[in-house]
Scaffold this motif. Structure first.
Motif, mmCIF file in Angstrom:
data_model
loop_
_atom_site.group_PDB
_atom_site.id
_atom_site.type_symbol
_atom_site.label_atom_id
_atom_site.label_comp_id
_atom_site.label_asym_id
_atom_site.label_seq_id
_atom_site.Cartn_x
_atom_site.Cartn_y
_atom_site.Cartn_z
ATOM 1 N N THR A 80 75.945 55.956 43.214
ATOM 2 C CA THR A 80 75.861 56.376 44.610
ATOM 3 C C THR A 80 75.081 55.382 45.459
ATOM 4 O OG1 THR A 80 73.912 57.700 44.140
ATOM 5 C CG2 THR A 80 76.043 58.829 44.084
ATOM 6 N N ASP A 81 74.376 54.455 44.821
ATOM 7 C CA ASP A 81 73.582 53.479 45.546
ATOM 8 C C ASP A 81 73.212 52.353 44.604
ATOM 9 O OD1 ASP A 81 72.195 52.268 47.583
ATOM 10 O OD2 ASP A 81 70.652 53.813 47.758
ATOM 11 N N TYR A 82 72.851 51.224 45.150
ATOM 12 C CA TYR A 82 72.357 50.123 44.337
ATOM 13 C C TYR A 82 71.442 49.252 45.181
ATOM 14 C CZ TYR A 82 75.684 47.001 46.633
ATOM 15 O OH TYR A 82 76.370 46.281 47.558
ATOM 16 N N ILE A 83 70.636 48.448 44.519
ATOM 17 C CA ILE A 83 69.701 47.550 45.195
ATOM 18 C C ILE A 83 69.957 46.142 44.675
ATOM 19 C CG2 ILE A 83 67.280 46.965 45.570
ATOM 20 C CD1 ILE A 83 66.589 49.863 45.100
ATOM 21 N N VAL A 84 70.086 45.205 45.605
ATOM 22 C CA VAL A 84 70.282 43.812 45.247
ATOM 23 C C VAL A 84 68.913 43.196 44.976
ATOM 24 C CG1 VAL A 84 71.165 41.584 46.047
ATOM 25 C CG2 VAL A 84 72.332 43.707 46.705
ATOM 26 N N LEU A 124 62.591 50.381 47.115
ATOM 27 C CA LEU A 124 62.898 51.144 45.912
ATOM 28 C C LEU A 124 62.396 52.576 46.037
ATOM 29 C CD1 LEU A 124 63.930 51.356 42.999
ATOM 30 C CD2 LEU A 124 61.682 50.536 42.252
ATOM 31 N N VAL A 125 61.158 52.744 46.475
ATOM 32 C CA VAL A 125 60.585 54.085 46.635
ATOM 33 C C VAL A 125 61.374 54.876 47.672
ATOM 34 C CG1 VAL A 125 58.537 55.335 47.442
ATOM 35 C CG2 VAL A 125 58.286 53.434 45.848
ATOM 36 N N ALA A 126 61.753 54.243 48.774
ATOM 37 C CA ALA A 126 62.511 54.932 49.818
ATOM 38 C C ALA A 126 63.864 55.398 49.295
ATOM 39 C CB ALA A 126 62.700 54.015 51.021
ATOM 40 N N ARG A 127 64.533 54.568 48.502
ATOM 41 C CA ARG A 127 65.845 54.948 47.964
ATOM 42 C C ARG A 127 65.731 56.057 46.917
ATOM 43 N NH1 ARG A 127 70.300 51.309 48.959
ATOM 44 N NH2 ARG A 127 69.610 49.655 50.341
ATOM 45 N N VAL A 128 64.687 56.028 46.118
ATOM 46 C CA VAL A 128 64.473 57.099 45.135
ATOM 47 C C VAL A 128 64.202 58.412 45.853
ATOM 48 C CG1 VAL A 128 62.913 57.944 43.341
ATOM 49 C CG2 VAL A 128 63.751 55.585 43.256
ATOM 50 N N ARG A 129 63.371 58.388 46.883
ATOM 51 C CA ARG A 129 63.099 59.614 47.649
ATOM 52 C C ARG A 129 64.365 60.160 48.293
ATOM 53 N NH1 ARG A 129 57.274 58.007 50.177
ATOM 54 N NH2 ARG A 129 56.083 58.647 48.361
ATOM 55 N N ALA A 130 65.201 59.266 48.837
ATOM 56 C CA ALA A 130 66.465 59.704 49.446
ATOM 57 C C ALA A 130 67.363 60.363 48.398
ATOM 58 C CB ALA A 130 67.171 58.521 50.103
ATOM 59 N N ALA A 131 67.410 59.775 47.203
ATOM 60 C CA ALA A 131 68.223 60.361 46.127
ATOM 61 C C ALA A 131 67.688 61.728 45.723
ATOM 62 C CB ALA A 131 68.264 59.420 44.928
ATOM 63 N N LEU A 132 66.384 61.869 45.664
ATOM 64 C CA LEU A 132 65.794 63.159 45.311
ATOM 65 C C LEU A 132 66.114 64.210 46.363
ATOM 66 C CD1 LEU A 132 62.325 62.055 43.898
ATOM 67 C CD2 LEU A 132 64.249 63.026 42.628
ATOM 68 N N MET A 164 79.986 48.520 40.550
ATOM 69 C CA MET A 164 79.076 49.615 40.283
ATOM 70 C C MET A 164 79.501 50.897 40.999
ATOM 71 S SD MET A 164 75.229 48.493 40.408
ATOM 72 C CE MET A 164 74.465 47.549 39.181
ATOM 73 N N LEU A 165 79.737 50.788 42.284
ATOM 74 C CA LEU A 165 80.098 51.978 43.040
ATOM 75 C C LEU A 165 81.425 52.559 42.559
ATOM 76 C CD1 LEU A 165 78.986 50.894 46.616
ATOM 77 C CD2 LEU A 165 77.814 52.441 45.072
ATOM 78 N N GLU A 166 82.332 51.692 42.083
ATOM 79 C CA GLU A 166 83.608 52.185 41.578
ATOM 80 C C GLU A 166 83.430 53.018 40.315
ATOM 81 O OE1 GLU A 166 83.192 48.694 41.870
ATOM 82 O OE2 GLU A 166 83.965 48.612 43.899
ATOM 83 N N LYS A 167 82.343 52.794 39.592
ATOM 84 C CA LYS A 167 82.095 53.507 38.334
ATOM 85 C C LYS A 167 81.266 54.768 38.521
ATOM 86 C CE LYS A 167 82.613 49.495 35.412
ATOM 87 N NZ LYS A 167 82.079 48.731 34.319
ATOM 88 N N GLY A 168 80.994 55.151 39.763
ATOM 89 C CA GLY A 168 80.299 56.410 40.009
ATOM 90 C C GLY A 168 78.889 56.304 40.559
#
Length: 146
Positions: A7-11, A19-27, A1-5
Motif C-alpha cells: 500500500t506504500d513504499y519509501i525510496v 518513516l514515522v509519519a508513514r507508519v502512523r498513517a498506516a496505523l 511492489m505496489l502490483e504485489k499488494g
C-alpha cells in the motif's frame, strides 16, 4: 511492489521523520476496527447511555460529560459484561496522533465516576480489573424471569 499488494513504499535514502509519519498513517488506516453504536440506549440501573444523542443520564438527570468521558463510557458500555483491556480503551478513545496513556486514562475515569455519582472506593457502573482493564456489568434486560 505496489502490483504485489503493497500500500506504500519509501525510496532510500529516507528520513526517520518520513518513516514515522508513514507508519502512523498506516496505523490510522488499519487500526482498531470501529464498533458501530447500538441503536438502543444502554441501561444499567439508573444510568442510561443514549449513543445516538451522545447523552448520559443518571436518575433522569443529564450528566455533563466531556467528549472523552462520553467516548470512554460508550466503549465500556458497548462491551458490557466483558473486561476491556487498557490498551483497547486507549486505542478507541485516543487517536494515534494524540495517544493517551495510563495516567490520562485513569484521570478521565476518575472524573467520569465522580460525574456519575460514584467513587473509586464504591464503584457502581464500572470496575477496575487490576493490571488488565475495566469492566462494566451487562445491561439489564426488560423481560422478567418466570
Amino acid at each position: 511492489m505496489l502490483e504485489k499488494g503493497a500500500t506504500d513504499y519509501i525510496v532510500t535514502p529516507f528520513s526517520p521523520t518520513e518513516l514515522v509519519a508513514r507508519v502512523r498513517a498506516a496505523l490510522r488506516r488499519f487500526g482498531e476496527p470501529q464498533i458501530s453504536s447500538p441503536a438502543e440506549p444502554f441501561v444499567l440501573g439508573d444510568l442510561t447511555v443514549d449513543y445516538a444523542q451522545r447523552r448520559v443520564t443518571v436518575s433522569g438527570l443529564a450528566a455533563p460529560l466531556t467528549p472523552t468521558e462520553f467516548d470512554l463510557l460508550a466503549a465500556l458500555s458497548m462491551e458490557a459484561g466483558r473486561v476491556v483491556p487498557h490498551e483497547r480503551l486507549l486505542r478507541r478513545v485516543w487517536s494515534p496522533g494524540r495517544p493517551g496513556n495510563m495516567r490520562v486514562l485513569r484521570t478521565h475515569l476518575k472524573h467520569l465516576r465522580r460525574k456519575l455519582g460514584a467513587a473509586a472506593a464504591d464503584p457502581r457502573y464500572f470496575f477496575a480489573e487490576p493490571r488488565v482493564g475495566y469492566r462494566m456489568p451487562a445491561a439489564e434486560t426488560s423481560g422478567e424471569e418466570t
